[in-house]
Scaffold this motif. Structure first.
Motif, mmCIF file in Angstrom:
data_model
loop_
_atom_site.group_PDB
_atom_site.id
_atom_site.type_symbol
_atom_site.label_atom_id
_atom_site.label_comp_id
_atom_site.label_asym_id
_atom_site.label_seq_id
_atom_site.Cartn_x
_atom_site.Cartn_y
_atom_site.Cartn_z
ATOM 1 N N GLN A 103 0.828 -1.209 0.000
ATOM 2 C CA GLN A 103 0.000 0.000 0.000
ATOM 3 C C GLN A 103 0.867 1.266 0.000
ATOM 4 N N CYS A 153 -3.148 -7.695 -1.659
ATOM 5 C CA CYS A 153 -2.282 -6.876 -2.510
ATOM 6 C C CYS A 153 -2.838 -6.780 -3.932
ATOM 7 N N LEU A 156 -5.485 -4.214 -3.953
ATOM 8 C CA LEU A 156 -4.915 -2.867 -3.919
ATOM 9 C C LEU A 156 -4.464 -2.430 -5.311
#
Length: 312
Positions: A103, A153, A156
């Motif tokens: 992030q 992930c 994201l």
């Protein structure tokens, strides 16, 4: 901690670039003439001309600030806590190393105009599908904190692509092997060490469980294809050919000429019966077309282990 000035606009940042896959990726970008920055907790095995090495932890904001600089062409994010067992024992640390760091890197990339982001992901995001074929369209059902962090992930990356127009690609690796893996504890590395020493290799259960083994050179070629394609989404990086553990042992015996005795031991809980991947989508989206056969790849790996043994 090193700092950088005057970065070239085509510079690539490779996180985890001192590792097994990372060193091969860095070498490939340098052969293209592109300058590279490596950030890793470990120092480089061998320094390469045209590569800036930053030793540090990506949980440290200062380290991230030093390596994600304006003018960077893109980020290849390999750094992660990859041990499934460790993720079960240390889920909070796995989250911090995998999700929180990703992030922060995405946010710095957005703020500093770095438009390309490749992530090393895993087929473990889909969990145990038995002997079914794994495709990019299977819903995520991770069974461990490691798989869950990689699924997070991937989400994201999707969010940053959708909201900010970044080119983000999650590359789901199967079992990677090849030269440079001496420190690894994967089954191929254990077989190579056993072949060198004459020791017995341990086989879980009946050894009929199947895995997709992909040579590191095919992985790097797939990553470069993903980089060039500009594709945003998910792609599987594998060989597309699943072999049983017993077939792996026979292949190593052929390649090494060593007896490689095997001992069958009880399989631990959660052992997947098969990993079978479909590469047709990744061939279309990123141009991933592996070319190295298992025997050919194991031969390069054996030569690497022999060379290491001869230099000791």
């Amino acid at each position: 901690m090193a700092t950088q000035t005057g970065q070239a606009p085509d510079r690539v940042l490779v996180t985890g670039g001192s590792g097994f896959i990372g060193r091969a990726v860095v070498g490939a970008f340098r052969r293209r003439g592109m300058p590279v920055t490596v950030v890793d907790r470990e120092p480089p095995v061998d320094e390469i001309d045209g590569v800036v090495y930053v030793k540090g932890d990506l949980n440290d904001a200062g380290v991230r600030e030093a390596v994600v600089v304006p003018g960077t062409a893109g980020i290849v994010h390999l750094a992660a806590r990859t041990s499934v067992l460790q993720s079960v024992e240390h889920p909070a640390e796995t989250y911090a190393d995998n999700v929180a760091v990703t992030q922060e890197l995405l946010e710095l990339a957005r703020a500093r105009g770095v438009s390309r982001f490749l992530l090393a992901s895993t087929n473990a995001v889909v969990g145990d599908v038995g002997a079914a074929t794994i495709t990019e369209d299977l819903p995520p059902r991770p069974l461990t904190p490691y798989g869950a962090t990689k699924a997070a992930c991937e989400m994201l990356l999707s969010g940053y692509a959708g909201a900010y127009g970044m080119t983000t690609c999650a590359l789901r690796f199967s079992n990677v092997y090849g030269p440079g893996m001496a420190h690894k504890d994967s089954f191929v590395a254990r077989m190579m060490r056993a072949a060198l020493s004459g020791y017995t290799v341990r086989v879980y259960g009946d050894g009929k469980q199947r895995r997709d083994l992909v040579h590191v050179d095919d992985v790097v070629a797939g990553m470069l294809s993903a980089w060039d394609s500009g594709y945003t989404g998910r792609a599987i990086i594998g060989s597309g050919i699943s072999v049983s553990v017993l077939e792996m042992i026979e292949a190593v015996r052929r390649v090494t000429g060593r007896p490689l005795p095997a001992e069958h031991v009880p399989a631990p809980g959660g052992e997947m019966p098969a990993v079978v991947v479909d590469l047709s989508r990744s061939a279309e989206t990123i141009g991933h077309r592996p070319s190295i056969s298992l025997d050919e790849g194991l031969a390069t790996t054996w030569r690497y282990f022999l060379d290491l043994e001869n230099t000791r």
